[in-house]
Motif scaffolding. Sequence first.
Motif, short mmCIF file in Angstrom:
data_model
loop_
_atom_site.label_atom_id
_atom_site.label_comp_id
_atom_site.label_asym_id
_atom_site.label_seq_id
_atom_site.Cartn_x
_atom_site.Cartn_y
_atom_site.Cartn_z
N ALA A 62 -27.72 -36.71 88.60
CA ALA A 62 -29.12 -36.66 89.04
C ALA A 62 -29.95 -35.83 88.09
O ALA A 62 -31.10 -36.19 87.77
CB ALA A 62 -29.20 -36.09 90.46
N ALA A 63 -29.39 -34.73 87.61
CA ALA A 63 -30.13 -33.88 86.67
C ALA A 63 -30.44 -34.63 85.38
O ALA A 63 -31.55 -34.54 84.85
CB ALA A 63 -29.33 -32.62 86.37
N GLN A 64 -29.49 -35.41 84.90
CA GLN A 64 -29.71 -36.15 83.66
C GLN A 64 -30.75 -37.26 83.87
O GLN A 64 -31.58 -37.51 82.98
CB GLN A 64 -28.40 -36.74 83.16
CG GLN A 64 -27.46 -35.69 82.56
CD GLN A 64 -28.12 -34.88 81.46
OE1 GLN A 64 -28.66 -35.44 80.51
NE2 GLN A 64 -28.07 -33.56 81.58
N ARG A 65 -30.73 -37.92 85.01
CA ARG A 65 -31.73 -38.95 85.29
C ARG A 65 -33.14 -38.34 85.32
O ARG A 65 -34.09 -38.90 84.75
CB ARG A 65 -31.43 -39.63 86.62
CG ARG A 65 -30.27 -40.61 86.58
CD ARG A 65 -30.24 -41.49 87.81
NE ARG A 65 -30.09 -40.73 89.04
CZ ARG A 65 -28.91 -40.41 89.58
NH1 ARG A 65 -27.78 -40.78 88.98
NH2 ARG A 65 -28.85 -39.73 90.71
N THR A 66 -33.26 -37.22 85.98
CA THR A 66 -34.58 -36.58 86.05
C THR A 66 -35.01 -36.07 84.69
O THR A 66 -36.19 -36.19 84.32
CB THR A 66 -34.55 -35.42 87.07
OG1 THR A 66 -34.18 -35.94 88.35
CG2 THR A 66 -35.91 -34.76 87.18
N LEU A 67 -34.07 -35.55 83.93
CA LEU A 67 -34.39 -35.06 82.59
C LEU A 67 -34.94 -36.19 81.72
O LEU A 67 -35.94 -36.01 80.99
CB LEU A 67 -33.14 -34.45 81.96
CG LEU A 67 -33.31 -33.73 80.62
CD1 LEU A 67 -34.26 -32.56 80.76
CD2 LEU A 67 -31.95 -33.25 80.11
#
Length: 265
Positions: A62-67
Amino acid sequence: MADTGTTDTGMTDTAKPQPQRDLQGKVALVIGGSRNQGAAFAENIAARGATTVITYANDDAAAQRTLLALEKHGVTAEAIRSDARRSDDVNALFEGVVARHGKLDIVVHTPGAVLKKPLADFTDADFDHLIDLNTRSAFNTLRATARHIADDGRYVVLSTTLTSIMTGPYGLYSGSKAAVERMVLAAAKELGARGITVNAVAPGPIDDDFYQHAETPESMAAAANHSPRGRLGRPSDVAPVVGWLLSAEAGWVSGQTVRANGAMF
Protein backbone atom coordinates in the motif's frame (compact mmCIF):
# COMPACT_ATOMS: atom_id res chain seq x y z
CA MET A 1 -27.69 25.58 -31.67
CA ALA A 2 -25.05 22.87 -31.85
CA ASP A 3 -23.64 21.43 -28.64
CA THR A 4 -20.15 22.90 -28.28
CA GLY A 5 -19.12 20.59 -25.44
CA THR A 6 -18.65 23.46 -23.03
CA THR A 7 -20.04 24.01 -19.58
CA ASP A 8 -21.45 27.25 -18.22
CA THR A 9 -17.94 28.08 -17.01
CA GLY A 10 -16.68 28.20 -20.58
CA MET A 11 -14.46 25.19 -19.97
CA THR A 12 -14.56 22.20 -22.30
CA ASP A 13 -15.88 18.97 -20.79
CA THR A 14 -12.49 17.34 -21.17
CA ALA A 15 -10.58 20.21 -19.56
CA LYS A 16 -10.11 19.87 -15.81
CA PRO A 17 -8.93 22.67 -13.55
CA GLN A 18 -5.40 22.11 -12.35
CA PRO A 19 -4.87 22.12 -8.58
CA GLN A 20 -3.39 25.29 -7.20
CA ARG A 21 0.27 24.76 -6.34
CA ASP A 22 -0.04 26.80 -3.17
CA LEU A 23 2.16 24.42 -1.15
CA GLN A 24 5.13 24.63 -3.53
CA GLY A 25 8.32 24.74 -1.48
CA LYS A 26 6.70 23.25 1.61
CA VAL A 27 7.69 19.97 3.25
CA ALA A 28 4.84 17.84 4.58
CA LEU A 29 4.76 14.73 6.75
CA VAL A 30 1.60 12.59 6.79
CA ILE A 31 1.68 10.10 9.64
CA GLY A 32 -0.24 7.02 8.47
CA GLY A 33 -0.40 8.36 4.93
CA SER A 34 -0.33 5.12 2.96
CA ARG A 35 -4.00 4.10 3.08
CA ASN A 36 -7.59 5.29 3.49
CA GLN A 37 -7.99 8.90 4.61
CA GLY A 38 -4.25 9.33 5.11
CA ALA A 39 -3.55 8.53 1.46
CA ALA A 40 -6.24 11.00 0.36
CA PHE A 41 -4.68 13.72 2.52
CA ALA A 42 -1.21 12.97 1.16
CA GLU A 43 -2.38 13.17 -2.44
CA ASN A 44 -4.14 16.49 -1.77
CA ILE A 45 -0.87 17.85 -0.40
CA ALA A 46 1.31 16.47 -3.21
CA ALA A 47 -1.06 17.80 -5.88
CA ARG A 48 -0.48 21.26 -4.40
CA GLY A 49 3.28 21.00 -4.84
CA ALA A 50 4.69 20.04 -1.45
CA THR A 51 7.45 17.54 -0.83
CA THR A 52 5.39 14.78 0.77
CA VAL A 53 6.65 12.18 3.23
CA ILE A 54 4.24 9.44 4.34
CA THR A 55 4.65 6.90 7.09
CA TYR A 56 3.11 3.46 7.40
CA ALA A 57 3.08 0.65 9.94
CA ASN A 58 3.39 -2.60 7.98
CA ASP A 59 1.72 -2.63 4.55
CA ASP A 60 4.64 -2.19 2.15
CA ALA A 61 2.50 -2.72 -0.95
CA ALA A 62 0.00 0.00 0.00
CA ALA A 63 2.84 2.39 0.80
CA GLN A 64 4.42 1.81 -2.61
CA ARG A 65 1.10 2.33 -4.42
CA THR A 66 0.53 5.61 -2.63
CA LEU A 67 4.11 6.69 -3.22
CA LEU A 68 3.70 6.18 -6.98
CA ALA A 69 0.48 8.21 -6.91
CA LEU A 70 2.25 11.06 -5.13
CA GLU A 71 5.19 11.08 -7.52
CA LYS A 72 2.81 11.53 -10.45
CA HIS A 73 2.28 15.07 -9.18
CA GLY A 74 5.92 15.87 -9.90
CA VAL A 75 7.00 16.22 -6.28
CA THR A 76 9.62 14.57 -4.13
CA ALA A 77 7.93 11.85 -2.09
CA GLU A 78 9.06 9.32 0.49
CA ALA A 79 7.45 6.39 2.30
CA ILE A 80 8.96 5.50 5.68
CA ARG A 81 8.02 2.65 7.98
CA SER A 82 7.52 4.11 11.45
CA ASP A 83 5.48 3.41 14.59
CA ALA A 84 3.87 6.57 15.97
CA ARG A 85 3.30 4.83 19.31
CA ARG A 86 7.07 4.76 19.92
CA SER A 87 8.63 8.07 20.87
CA ASP A 88 12.07 6.98 19.67
CA ASP A 89 10.65 6.14 16.23
CA VAL A 90 8.85 9.48 16.05
CA ASN A 91 11.89 11.49 17.14
CA ALA A 92 14.08 9.76 14.56
CA LEU A 93 11.42 10.28 11.90
CA PHE A 94 11.13 14.04 12.45
CA GLU A 95 14.89 14.54 12.75
CA GLY A 96 15.40 12.60 9.51
CA VAL A 97 12.82 14.60 7.56
CA VAL A 98 14.39 17.89 8.62
CA ALA A 99 17.91 16.59 7.89
CA ARG A 100 17.01 15.37 4.39
CA HIS A 101 14.68 18.18 3.31
CA GLY A 102 15.97 21.13 5.31
CA LYS A 103 12.75 21.89 7.19
CA LEU A 104 9.25 20.70 8.06
CA ASP A 105 6.17 22.85 7.43
CA ILE A 106 3.14 20.54 7.65
CA VAL A 107 2.27 17.55 9.82
CA VAL A 108 -0.94 15.53 9.45
CA HIS A 109 -1.60 12.72 11.93
CA THR A 110 -4.10 9.99 11.00
CA PRO A 111 -3.41 6.73 12.93
CA GLY A 112 -6.07 5.37 15.22
CA ALA A 113 -8.05 2.35 16.33
CA VAL A 114 -11.65 1.72 17.35
CA LEU A 115 -13.16 -0.94 19.58
CA LYS A 116 -16.92 -1.13 19.99
CA LYS A 117 -18.22 -2.60 23.25
CA PRO A 118 -19.72 -1.52 26.59
CA LEU A 119 -17.25 -0.03 29.06
CA ALA A 120 -17.84 -2.93 31.47
CA ASP A 121 -16.54 -5.36 28.85
CA PHE A 122 -13.27 -3.58 28.09
CA THR A 123 -10.10 -5.28 29.25
CA ASP A 124 -6.89 -3.64 30.40
CA ALA A 125 -5.36 -4.69 27.09
CA ASP A 126 -8.21 -2.99 25.20
CA PHE A 127 -7.59 0.22 27.14
CA ASP A 128 -3.85 0.13 26.44
CA HIS A 129 -4.50 -0.55 22.75
CA LEU A 130 -6.81 2.43 22.27
CA ILE A 131 -4.76 4.83 24.36
CA ASP A 132 -1.56 3.85 22.54
CA LEU A 133 -2.96 4.20 19.02
CA ASN A 134 -5.32 7.13 19.53
CA THR A 135 -3.78 9.23 22.29
CA ARG A 136 -0.11 8.37 22.78
CA SER A 137 0.63 8.36 19.05
CA ALA A 138 -0.92 11.81 18.61
CA PHE A 139 0.94 13.10 21.66
CA ASN A 140 4.24 11.80 20.24
CA THR A 141 3.80 13.55 16.90
CA LEU A 142 2.42 16.73 18.42
CA ARG A 143 5.38 16.97 20.78
CA ALA A 144 7.82 16.33 17.93
CA THR A 145 5.99 18.91 15.82
CA ALA A 146 6.41 21.53 18.53
CA ARG A 147 10.14 20.84 18.54
CA HIS A 148 10.78 20.65 14.80
CA ILE A 149 8.14 22.46 12.73
CA ALA A 150 9.00 25.75 11.05
CA ASP A 151 7.31 29.01 11.93
CA ASP A 152 3.89 29.42 10.26
CA GLY A 153 3.58 25.64 10.13
CA ARG A 154 0.43 23.54 10.21
CA TYR A 155 -0.54 20.50 12.32
CA VAL A 156 -3.82 18.61 11.80
CA VAL A 157 -4.89 15.44 13.62
CA LEU A 158 -7.87 13.20 12.96
CA SER A 159 -10.40 12.95 15.77
CA THR A 160 -14.00 11.70 15.59
CA THR A 161 -17.44 13.26 15.59
CA LEU A 162 -18.27 10.83 18.41
CA THR A 163 -16.51 13.11 20.92
CA SER A 164 -19.47 15.49 20.68
CA ILE A 165 -22.45 13.11 20.84
CA MET A 166 -23.82 10.24 22.87
CA THR A 167 -21.33 7.49 22.11
CA GLY A 168 -22.83 4.24 23.45
CA PRO A 169 -20.41 1.35 22.81
CA TYR A 170 -17.78 3.76 21.45
CA GLY A 171 -17.19 5.35 24.88
CA LEU A 172 -13.53 4.44 25.32
CA TYR A 173 -12.74 5.19 21.68
CA SER A 174 -14.31 8.65 21.86
CA GLY A 175 -12.65 9.29 25.22
CA SER A 176 -9.22 8.55 23.80
CA LYS A 177 -9.90 11.00 20.96
CA ALA A 178 -11.35 13.66 23.29
CA ALA A 179 -7.98 13.77 25.04
CA VAL A 180 -6.37 14.55 21.68
CA GLU A 181 -8.76 17.46 21.13
CA ARG A 182 -7.71 18.97 24.46
CA MET A 183 -4.03 18.61 23.55
CA VAL A 184 -4.78 20.37 20.27
CA LEU A 185 -6.20 23.35 22.13
CA ALA A 186 -3.20 23.52 24.48
CA ALA A 187 -0.66 23.23 21.66
CA ALA A 188 -2.45 25.88 19.60
CA LYS A 189 -2.00 28.35 22.46
CA GLU A 190 1.62 27.36 23.05
CA LEU A 191 2.67 27.61 19.39
CA GLY A 192 0.45 30.43 18.20
CA ALA A 193 3.08 33.13 18.70
CA ARG A 194 5.14 31.44 15.98
CA GLY A 195 2.23 31.52 13.52
CA ILE A 196 1.76 27.75 13.84
CA THR A 197 -1.81 26.46 13.74
CA VAL A 198 -2.94 23.26 15.44
CA ASN A 199 -6.35 21.78 14.64
CA ALA A 200 -8.34 18.54 14.65
CA VAL A 201 -10.75 17.28 12.01
CA ALA A 202 -13.53 15.02 13.29
CA PRO A 203 -15.20 12.95 10.55
CA GLY A 204 -18.32 10.90 10.88
CA PRO A 205 -18.34 7.30 9.60
CA ILE A 206 -16.10 6.92 6.55
CA ASP A 207 -16.45 4.07 4.10
CA ASP A 208 -12.90 2.74 4.27
CA ASP A 209 -10.96 -0.19 5.74
CA PHE A 210 -10.71 1.47 9.16
CA TYR A 211 -14.48 1.72 9.63
CA GLN A 212 -15.23 -1.60 7.95
CA HIS A 213 -12.93 -3.38 10.40
CA ALA A 214 -15.02 -2.22 13.37
CA GLU A 215 -18.49 -2.67 11.91
CA THR A 216 -20.75 -5.21 10.26
CA PRO A 217 -22.39 -4.69 6.85
CA GLU A 218 -25.69 -4.22 8.69
CA SER A 219 -24.39 -1.52 11.03
CA MET A 220 -22.70 0.27 8.13
CA ALA A 221 -25.97 0.25 6.19
CA ALA A 222 -27.80 1.62 9.24
CA ALA A 223 -25.25 4.43 9.55
CA ALA A 224 -25.64 5.29 5.86
CA ASN A 225 -29.43 5.41 6.27
CA HIS A 226 -28.96 7.82 9.20
CA SER A 227 -27.14 10.28 6.94
CA PRO A 228 -29.10 13.07 5.19
CA ARG A 229 -27.04 12.17 2.11
CA GLY A 230 -28.03 8.52 2.29
CA ARG A 231 -24.43 7.32 2.31
CA LEU A 232 -21.30 7.10 4.43
CA GLY A 233 -18.56 9.65 4.07
CA ARG A 234 -15.61 9.08 1.79
CA PRO A 235 -11.93 10.00 2.23
CA SER A 236 -12.43 12.46 -0.64
CA ASP A 237 -15.06 14.27 1.46
CA VAL A 238 -12.62 14.91 4.29
CA ALA A 239 -9.40 15.61 2.35
CA PRO A 240 -10.43 19.13 1.22
CA VAL A 241 -11.27 20.06 4.83
CA VAL A 242 -7.84 18.98 6.03
CA GLY A 243 -6.30 20.58 2.95
CA TRP A 244 -7.88 23.95 3.70
CA LEU A 245 -6.57 23.90 7.27
CA LEU A 246 -3.08 23.49 5.80
CA SER A 247 -3.42 26.58 3.62
CA ALA A 248 -2.25 30.12 4.24
CA GLU A 249 -5.88 31.24 4.16
CA ALA A 250 -6.59 29.20 7.31
CA GLY A 251 -3.93 30.97 9.35
CA TRP A 252 -6.47 32.47 11.77
CA VAL A 253 -8.07 29.09 12.54
CA SER A 254 -6.32 27.28 15.38
CA GLY A 255 -7.21 25.24 18.43
CA GLN A 256 -10.38 24.05 16.71
CA THR A 257 -12.08 20.73 16.08
CA VAL A 258 -13.82 20.82 12.72
CA ARG A 259 -16.70 18.34 12.41
CA ALA A 260 -16.85 16.90 8.87
CA ASN A 261 -19.79 14.51 8.92
CA GLY A 262 -22.32 15.57 6.27
CA ALA A 263 -24.81 16.63 8.98
CA MET A 264 -25.07 13.00 10.12
CA PHE A 265 -24.73 14.13 13.75
